[in-house]
Design a protein around this motif. Sequence first.
Motif, PDB file in Angstrom:
ATOM      1  N   THR A  50       0.834  -1.210   0.000  1.00  0.00           N
ATOM      2  CA  THR A  50       0.000   0.000   0.000  1.00  0.00           C
ATOM      3  C   THR A  50       0.867   1.257   0.000  1.00  0.00           C
ATOM      4  O   THR A  50       0.463   2.290  -0.548  1.00  0.00           O
ATOM      5  CB  THR A  50      -0.963   0.015   1.196  1.00  0.00           C
ATOM      6  N   ALA A  63       1.278   2.373  -3.429  1.00  0.00           N
ATOM      7  CA  ALA A  63       0.016   2.711  -4.104  1.00  0.00           C
ATOM      8  C   ALA A  63      -0.741   1.502  -4.643  1.00  0.00           C
ATOM      9  O   ALA A  63      -1.729   1.667  -5.366  1.00  0.00           O
ATOM     10  CB  ALA A  63       0.237   3.729  -5.224  1.00  0.00           C
ATOM     11  N   ARG A 114      -3.384  -1.608  -4.197  1.00  0.00           N
ATOM     12  CA  ARG A 114      -4.596  -1.738  -3.403  1.00  0.00           C
ATOM     13  C   ARG A 114      -4.934  -3.210  -3.188  1.00  0.00           C
ATOM     14  O   ARG A 114      -4.797  -4.030  -4.102  1.00  0.00           O
ATOM     15  CB  ARG A 114      -5.772  -1.032  -4.090  1.00  0.00           C
TER      16      ARG A 114
END
Length: 217
Positions: free
Chosen positions: A84, A87, A89
């Motif tokens: 995370t 970036a 998810r």
Amino acid sequence: MSKPVIIIGAGGHAKVLAESLLRGDQTILGFTDPDASATLFEGIPYLGTDAIIFEHRPEEILLVNGLGSVGDNRTRQAMFSSFTAKAYRFTRVIHPSAIISHIEVEMGSGCQILAGALINPGARLGNNIIINSHAVVEHDCRIGDHVHISPGAIICGNCTIDDMAYIGASSTLKQGVNIGKGAIIAAGAVVINDVPSYTLMAGVPAQQKHQLQGGVK
């Protein structure tokens, strides 16, 4: 259209998640594991080690945290945080047989709600948690990040479970108790009082057995 997913890990928990995803017609791009001989189900390809994930841009894929835990949730937490931070998810995995109230239930990123689990109104579920098979989270509970609630555990109403805690199989938390950060509740325990952080509790009623460091004895 939903993005394809990559499952991290190939152990027993990853297999359970893969089965849930397939029931929901989710496209599984493949799985990663340090062991090149690892397998999941036929038709789910081995992609390589976790480093292969970086060949995909974060906006192209979703991840599934296939690492299980038995008392120590730090490995799952570290995996979640490392991706995370770049970036990527983590998608939720919800088995079709799970029952989740439509009234004031909140779920964080990467929640995993497995077969037969029950989530009642007002529950707040944090990031990267496991609500395992046939576990019950009653009304107005607060479940922190990186928590594992094991199969058959019963969390009665208005309980609070802090980050990184582990709730063992078939254990019961009395209504309104608070479980501290990193605490471990042993399988079959019945908790009737608040539990301090980083404490191992076992028995009926549950009693403190050990003080823990970072969630492990």
